[in-house]
Design an enzyme around this catalytic site. Structure first.
Site, PDB file in Angstrom:
ATOM      1  N   GLY A  34      49.964  32.163  45.646  1.00 24.64           N
ATOM      2  CA  GLY A  34      50.399  31.620  44.357  1.00 24.64           C
ATOM      3  C   GLY A  34      49.305  30.756  43.761  1.00 24.64           C
ATOM      4  N   SER A  35      49.570  30.208  42.564  1.00 21.71           N
ATOM      5  CA  SER A  35      48.513  29.462  41.873  1.00 21.71           C
ATOM      6  C   SER A  35      48.213  28.127  42.554  1.00 21.71           C
ATOM      7  CB  SER A  35      48.896  29.252  40.406  1.00 21.71           C
ATOM      8  OG  SER A  35      50.148  28.608  40.313  1.00 21.71           O
ATOM      9  N   THR A  36      49.228  27.456  43.106  1.00 22.91           N
ATOM     10  CA  THR A  36      48.971  26.180  43.790  1.00 22.91           C
ATOM     11  C   THR A  36      48.224  26.428  45.099  1.00 22.91           C
ATOM     12  OG1 THR A  36      51.184  25.616  42.947  1.00 22.91           O
ATOM     13  CG2 THR A  36      50.056  23.948  44.267  1.00 22.91           C
ATOM     14  N   ASP A  89      51.586  25.946  51.655  1.00 24.98           N
ATOM     15  CA  ASP A  89      51.987  26.981  50.701  1.00 24.98           C
ATOM     16  C   ASP A  89      52.686  26.328  49.507  1.00 24.98           C
ATOM     17  OD1 ASP A  89      52.568  29.432  49.555  1.00 24.98           O
ATOM     18  OD2 ASP A  89      53.676  30.222  51.271  1.00 24.98           O
ATOM     19  N   GLY A  90      52.795  27.046  48.428  1.00 23.17           N
ATOM     20  CA  GLY A  90      53.538  26.576  47.268  1.00 23.17           C
ATOM     21  C   GLY A  90      55.018  26.889  47.407  1.00 23.17           C
ATOM     22  N   ALA A  91      55.794  26.593  46.379  1.00 26.08           N
ATOM     23  CA  ALA A  91      57.225  26.923  46.370  1.00 26.08           C
ATOM     24  C   ALA A  91      57.686  27.045  44.927  1.00 26.08           C
ATOM     25  CB  ALA A  91      58.033  25.847  47.092  1.00 26.08           C
ATOM     26  N   ASP A  92      58.786  27.766  44.750  1.00 27.71           N
ATOM     27  CA  ASP A  92      59.363  27.888  43.406  1.00 27.71           C
ATOM     28  C   ASP A  92      60.379  26.788  43.147  1.00 27.71           C
ATOM     29  OD1 ASP A  92      58.006  30.377  42.607  1.00 27.71           O
ATOM     30  OD2 ASP A  92      59.066  31.176  44.340  1.00 27.71           O
ATOM     31  N   GLU A 111      54.971  35.110  53.992  1.00 27.69           N
ATOM     32  CA  GLU A 111      54.999  33.644  53.912  1.00 27.69           C
ATOM     33  C   GLU A 111      56.001  33.059  54.913  1.00 27.69           C
ATOM     34  OE1 GLU A 111      53.797  32.920  49.217  1.00 27.69           O
ATOM     35  OE2 GLU A 111      55.887  33.194  49.744  1.00 27.69           O
TER      36      GLU A 111
HETATM   37  C1  5RP Z   1      54.673  33.357  46.291  1.00 23.61           C
HETATM   38  C2  5RP Z   1      55.356  32.043  46.335  1.00 23.61           C
HETATM   39  C3  5RP Z   1      54.670  30.911  45.629  1.00 23.61           C
HETATM   40  O1  5RP Z   1      54.384  29.934  46.559  1.00 23.61           O
HETATM   41  C4  5RP Z   1      55.576  30.379  44.569  1.00 23.61           C
HETATM   42  O2  5RP Z   1      55.912  31.432  43.687  1.00 23.61           O
HETATM   43  C5  5RP Z   1      54.911  29.231  43.787  1.00 23.61           C
HETATM   44  O3  5RP Z   1      53.845  29.726  43.041  1.00 23.61           O
HETATM   45  P1  5RP Z   1      52.923  28.800  42.140  1.00 23.61           P
HETATM   46  O4  5RP Z   1      52.185  27.897  43.046  1.00 23.61           O
HETATM   47  O5  5RP Z   1      52.042  29.771  41.403  1.00 23.61           O
HETATM   48  O6  5RP Z   1      53.823  28.043  41.191  1.00 23.61           O
HETATM   49  O7  5RP Z   1      56.385  31.857  46.906  1.00 23.61           O
HETATM   50  O8  5RP Z   1      55.457  34.353  46.897  1.00 23.61           O
END
Ligand code: 5RP
Length: 262
Positions: A34-36, A89-92, A111
């Protein structure tokens, strides 16, 4: 350069920059998607190049693997690593118990496997990801392509007896064709609006034939590093029950920004 980044990007950057400090030489590190997570990989690449950091990175997607190699991180598979010291990792979405919705980027299966195989999972996120109750973000469910419409119908039927507000679901698309994950599967996004009992839903979904994995990460995340657009970072640890803050000088980070955004 910093002024060219949006407040959200600055928040993601400072959260990733702080979390990169948790990584020490000799560690086997799960690298999120993801972007983060991309900011994190770039920050780690800087440390490898400029500070002699020596790590083995286990990426959670082909996208992350490519970026990690590009920035000079030594990439190995999970089977080579066997067990990891740390995954970042990032998260939604995340709630007060640090339960998560993940999979917005379609990499939830790798993930979850990687995070579960780690001594510690750290989530890096901007303030927009914090919720009181999970579910406003559509919950991704990875399903095998065979009979996916039947699986989708079964999932929708099962939702009738679950503590959720919405029951619509959609097949994730990539333009005109169904999105295909790194494992060759499809993703059905569940528009639940509010998930009353995330633990129960996660278990029930994973018992259904055709479902490979769902994007609810329950009791997996240990720490959230929350970034703000003004350079503030808040570190919440569920094990210690601690909350710490740090502030990055975004002007000072200007050179790093311009390096990392190239
Ligand atoms: C990818 C994910 C990402 O960590 C989640 O979507 C967050 O993304 P971003 O950092 O771009 O907001 O779960 O499968």
């Amino acid at each position: 350069m910093s002024s060219e980044l949006s407040p959200i990007d600055k928040a993601k950057f400072v959260s990733a920059k702080h979390a990169a400090q948790f990584v020490e030489s000799g560690m086997r590190v799960g690298l999120g998607t993801g972007s983060t997570a991309a900011w994190l990989v770039k920050c780690l690449g800087e440390k490898v190049r400029d500070e002699g950091l020596r790590i083995k990175g286990v990426p959670t997607s082909t996208r992350t693997a490519e970026l990690a190699r590009d920035v000079g991180i030594d990439v190995i598979s999970l089977d080579e690593a066997k067990w990891l010291d740390l995954t970042i990792d990032g998260a939604d979405e995340f709630d007060g118990e640090l339960n998560l919705i993940k999979g917005g980027g379609g990499a939830l299966l790798q993930e979850k496997i990687v995070a579960t195989a780690s001594d510690r999972m750290v989530v890096i996120a901007d303030i927009g990801k914090e919720v009181e109750t999970l579910g406003a973000f559509p919950l991704p469910v990875e399903v095998i392509p065979f009979g996916w419409q039947t699986t989708q119908a079964l999932v929708e039927e099962t939702l009738v007896s679950m503590d959720v507000l919405g029951r619509d679901s959609t097949l994730r698309m990539n333009g005109e064709v169904p999105f295909v994950t790194d494992e060759g599967n499809h993703i059905i996004d569940l528009h639940l609006k509010r998930i009353g009992n995330a633990r129960q839903l996660a278990l029930v979904l994973n018992q259904m034939p055709g479902v490979v994995e769902n994007g609810l990460f329950i009791d997996i995340c240990d720490t959230v590093v929350l970034g703000f657009g003004d350079g503030k970072v808040e570190i919440r640890d569920i094990t210690d029950g601690t909350v710490e803050t740090e502030r990055f000088d975004l002007q000072e980070s200007e050179n790093l920004f311009s390096d990392l955004t190239k």
